[in-house]
Design a protein around this motif. Structure first.
Motif, PDB file in Angstrom:
ATOM      1  N   ASN A 705      -3.737 -11.273   6.613  1.00 42.54           N
ATOM      2  CA  ASN A 705      -4.817 -10.647   7.518  1.00 42.54           C
ATOM      3  C   ASN A 705      -4.262  -9.376   7.859  1.00 42.54           C
ATOM      4  O   ASN A 705      -4.504  -8.376   7.748  1.00 42.54           O
ATOM      5  CB  ASN A 705      -5.481 -11.315   8.370  1.00 42.54           C
ATOM      6  N   ALA A 706      -2.797  -9.415   8.398  1.00 44.17           N
ATOM      7  CA  ALA A 706      -2.002  -8.433   8.846  1.00 44.17           C
ATOM      8  C   ALA A 706      -1.709  -7.481   7.702  1.00 44.17           C
ATOM      9  O   ALA A 706      -1.835  -6.174   7.838  1.00 44.17           O
ATOM     10  CB  ALA A 706      -0.804  -8.803   9.464  1.00 44.17           C
ATOM     11  N   ARG A 707      -1.609  -7.802   6.582  1.00 42.23           N
ATOM     12  CA  ARG A 707      -1.195  -7.093   5.329  1.00 42.23           C
ATOM     13  C   ARG A 707      -2.396  -6.283   4.870  1.00 42.23           C
ATOM     14  O   ARG A 707      -2.344  -5.145   4.483  1.00 42.23           O
ATOM     15  CB  ARG A 707      -0.696  -7.854   4.013  1.00 42.23           C
ATOM     16  N   LYS A 708      -3.601  -6.890   4.995  1.00 41.61           N
ATOM     17  CA  LYS A 708      -4.781  -5.981   4.566  1.00 41.61           C
ATOM     18  C   LYS A 708      -5.342  -5.195   5.788  1.00 41.61           C
ATOM     19  O   LYS A 708      -5.967  -3.967   5.484  1.00 41.61           O
ATOM     20  CB  LYS A 708      -5.838  -7.226   4.460  1.00 41.61           C
ATOM     21  N   LYS A 709      -5.360  -5.555   7.054  1.00 42.38           N
ATOM     22  CA  LYS A 709      -5.768  -4.906   8.098  1.00 42.38           C
ATOM     23  C   LYS A 709      -5.134  -3.854   8.973  1.00 42.38           C
ATOM     24  O   LYS A 709      -5.452  -3.451   9.630  1.00 42.38           O
ATOM     25  CB  LYS A 709      -6.745  -5.765   8.672  1.00 42.38           C
ATOM     26  N   GLN A 710      -3.777  -4.173   9.031  1.00 42.51           N
ATOM     27  CA  GLN A 710      -2.869  -3.545   9.868  1.00 42.51           C
ATOM     28  C   GLN A 710      -1.945  -2.627   8.869  1.00 42.51           C
ATOM     29  O   GLN A 710      -1.122  -2.985   8.112  1.00 42.51           O
ATOM     30  CB  GLN A 710      -1.881  -4.709  10.882  1.00 42.51           C
TER      31      GLN A 710
END
Length: 805
Positions: A705-710
């Motif tokens: 999730n962090a790779r995609k959204k942050q």
């Protein structure tokens, strides 16, 4: 703890939330050994981590306050964390309570949240009772369909077809509206050819029903086979089996249960009805957020659903609650007791409203005995208890040996052929004997019956002396030729039931064990009861009879012996005690005969336990390798936590994650190179001071999730599990803060803790894993599977048998 459901690829589950069969029970990763390769399941890991991304300034990137979808959930064949789930529910309840003081809408939400549990119980009771009534009516009709059809309406069974007939009472089963297959095809029902035709149609219908049942199970819902109670026990202890309590399993089990019972196989519908009720409970949980999102709360609902299942199976709501408490539930707080009682009450009321048996009662076996029992009759009652214990131990050993053979040989590859062969043998042997041709429920009902003046059964063909008849009470009489014929037929039926049930239970069709076990005991009890009755009639002057059984008196009730024998055999197989006695007196209405039932049930359990400690459900749990920690067994070995923990000597060091020095790439490498379901977090590799524990699944979801959204999260980003991360150079990429997914209070024991205490902790707290420390430093980890393997090893069993099959 190994996580076999991990596979590289995009992280998404192929099963819907509704199909998740999450079993409530002890937390343990069963089927996942830390040193086993991952299973290739349709559950993904995270997408390939190439470390791509944009470099950025060094900033702190934390997870959003709202939990990510999937974080805190569990994968298939994994174990829930009871402590975490209960803590979540307390936090949720505390928040709702605090908000309720702020506005009227929040207050209404608080009230509806408190009421939702009772509403859910109401819905479960209504649905379970309706399905049970449908199953009862359909099974009764299809069972009679093997012998003939009603001309007034093909949907009527034999009894309903003859209700409006003008035939006399003695000829009530020969009404003109009901035609056997020979009468329908040949025009007459007498003669050898008519008998052969009826025989042939009986076998063909039985084969058709069983073939359709096994094909539906094999093609649409493999989890719909068997009783379901061993799996329900495992689920209630915290294990997760997705789909086992899903909607497809419910639909197929309901249909195939009718087919299997109607085929005439030596099985019952009572055990599978518990599975059906639990499916109803699991599916209805999705209507309420607090049960949908909390696995521990859902298991409380499933415990109540199991009680409703027994309530409609036997018409015994109180017995159902006690059955759930004594036999299947792992966690049963007082609140669940009340709700189980309410669900069982609603289910029984619903079934009574449907009135499937047409007798305005909840059950088919209701009896009224007119003679009280005498103290000396406790001796034959205890003998029946001994027989029940011996039969139970023999059945368990034989059935487990056959099921193990099915699993380990080519026999298991041909489930359809096995079902057809067993059905053919059962039908061919059953038809010539009227007591095996009728449905097992009707057989038990007839065996429980107390003979009256109007009874036309062979069991009641005594030599009548009406001069000594007083009201409804008939004196003990000499047995006529019909009784002797019935005794021989029942003896043959007993031999057939004893052996054919061994091969039937465990096949790939829904199969309960309550009714076949009760039938074996009821036959043995009726045989002993008639023998005692004739002994008292011809030898009433013997010392054992002289004080209470004079000539012409009604002393012995053979139907009571059948009832006691049924309880004894059911107790010998299942090892139930309190719930069994309550179910039996609710089932028959024989409250004044509770002492004989208690004597037989206890004797049966003592005898069976002396031969083997496990009941049939526990034996099947062990056979299938389910990760179930039996709370009733004592652990008496003097081993310590350091003897069981991993890593052991010569093993690679324990895989850990440091709190603020590892990069995303480092963590991804650990996740891809191991199959563990979680990792301890330490201050540093040198100090090994414990910080907390993080689950593999949560790590995967959070990093992806962090790779995609942050922005700025790349492979070289540092992962920080603390509130304050160490300062980094300005050119460093963003820091990923994952403190939100870290369990800061993992359960720990010291290396010198006795395993007796560790096992007790796992049982009572429902732990998934326990960390082992020495002077505050992390040494190793003990998982539930390690505990089960150790218990098996101490019992001289194969520790590798703890593997989900």
């Amino acid at each position: 703890m190994d996580q076999k459901g991990y596979r590289r690829g995009s992280f998404q589950s192929t099963t819907s939330d509704e199909d998740m069969l999450e079993i409530a029970g002890a937390p343990m990763d069963f089927s996942m050994a830390d040193d086993d390769p991952p299973l290739d399941r349709e559950i993904g890991g995270f997408s390939s981590y190439n470390g791509g991304g944009m470099n950025g300034t060094s900033t702190m990137m934390g997870l959003p306050e709202e939990p990510l979808p999937g974080v805190g959930t569990y994968e298939d064949f994994n174990t829930i964390d009871w402590v975490r789930e209960k803590s979540r529910d307390r936090d949720r309840h505390r928040e709702i309570t605090n908000r309720s003081k702020e506005s009227t809408w929040a207050l209404l939400h608080s009230v509806s949240d408190a009421f939702s549990g009772w509403l859910l119980m109401l819905l479960i009771g209504l649905l379970a009772g309706s399905l049970a009534g449908l199953i009862d009516i359909s099974a009764h009709w299809m069972t009679d369909l093997k012998e003939g059809v009603c001309l007034a309406g093909f949907w009527f069974n034999h009894e309903h077809c003859c209700w409006k007939s003008n035939t006399t009472f003695t000829d009530r089963d020969k009404c003109p509206e009901w035609k056997s297959w020979s009468q329908l095809i040949l025009g007459h029902g007498e003669g050898a050819f008519a008998y052969i035709l009826n025989y042939f149609m009986y076998v063909i219908w039985a084969l058709m029903f069983s073939l359709l049942a096994v094909l539906l199970v094999k093609g649409f819902a493999p989890y719909a086979c068997g009783s379901g109670i061993p799996e329900i026990k495992t689920i209630l202890s915290g294990f997760i089996i997705r789909g086992y309590l899903g909607k497809w399993t419910l639909v197929i089990k309901t249909i195939t249960l009718v087919l299997a019972v109607s085929s005439g196989l030596s099985l019952g519908k009572e055990g599978p009805l518990v599975h059906v009720a639990c499916c109803c409970g699991n599916i209805l949980c999705h209507l309420f957020t607090k049960y949908r999102k909390n696995e521990a709360k859902r298991r409380e609902v499933l415990s109540a659903a199991a009680a409703a299942g027994v309530s409609v199976a036997f018409g015994a709501p109180i017995g159902g609650v006690l059955f759930s408490l004594e036999e299947v539930s792992y966690y049963f707080p007082l609140k669940t007791l009340w709700r189980s009682f309410f669900a069982a009450l609603v289910a029984a009321f619903t079934l009574r409203s449907i009135n499937p048996f047409g007798n305005s009662r909840l059950v088919l076996f209701y009896v009224e005995f007119h003679t009280p029992w005498h103290l000396l009759e406790l001796v034959p009652f205890i003998l029946l208890g001994i027989f029940g214990g011996l039969w139970g131990a023999f059945f368990i050993r034989s059935n487990i040996a056959w099921c193990r053979r099915r699993k380990t040989t080519r026999l298991g590859k041909y489930p359809v052929l096995e079902v057809l062969v067993v059905t053919a043998i059962t039908a061919i042997l059953a038809f010539p004997n009227e007591y095996t041709r009728m449905s097992t429920s009707e057989l038990i009902s007839e065996l429980f019956n107390d003979c009256g003046i109007l009874d036309s059964s062979k069991l009641c063909e005594y030599v009548n002396d009406f001069n000594s008849t007083k009201g409804d009470d008939l004196p003990d009489r000499a047995a006529g030729p019909g009784v002797y014929t019935a005794m021989w037929q029942l003896a043959l039926a007993l031999i057939m039931k004893v052996f054919i049930t061994i091969f039937t239970f465990g096949m790939k069709v829904p199969s309960g064990l309550f009714i076949p076990s009760m039938a074996v005991g009821a036959i043995a009890g009726r045989l002993l009861g008639v023998a005692m009755e004739q002994l008292a009639f011809y030898h009433h002057d013997w010392a054992i009879f002289s004080g209470w059984c004079s000539q012409g008196a009604d002393c012995i009730t053979p139907g009571l012996y059948a009832m006691v024998g049924a309880a004894a055999c059911l107790g010998g197989v299942t090892r139930m005690t309190v719930s069994l006695v309550v179910i039996m007196f609710e089932l028959t209405g024989g409250l004044e005969y509770i002492v004989p039932l208690m004597a037989a049930a206890m004797t049966s359990k003592w005898v069976a336990d002396a031969i083997g400690r496990e009941g049939i459900y526990d034996a099947h749990i062990r056979l299938n390798g389910y990760p179930f920690l039996e709370a009733k067994e004592e652990f008496s070995h003097k081993t310590r936590a350091m003897d069981v923990m991993r890593p052991r000597k010569n093993d690679p060091p324990l895989t850990v994650i440091t709190q603020d020095t590892m990069t995303v790439e480092d963590v991804e490498t650990i996740v891809t190179s191991t199959t563990y379901s979680g990792y301890p977090v330490v201050v540093s590799r040198t100090s090994q001071r414990l910080v907390g524990f993080v689950l593999r699944r949560d790590l995967i979801i959070s990093i992806e999730n962090a790779r995609k959204k942050q922005d700025g999260i790349v492979s070289t980003s540092v992962i920080c599990f603390t509130d304050y991360c160490p300062p980094l150079p300005p050119s460093s990429p963003s820091v990923l803060k994952l403190r939100g997914i870290l369990d800061l209070s993992p359960f720990t024991v010291t290396d010198e803790t006795p395993m007796e205490i560790v096992v007790d902790i796992f049982r009572k707290l429902g732990l998934r894993q326990c960390l082992v420390t020495h002077n505050g430093k992390l040494l190793g980890i003990i998982t539930k599977k390690d505990v089960l393997k150790h218990i098996a090893q101490m019992a001289n069993q194969d520790p590798n048998s703890i593997l989900f099959n």
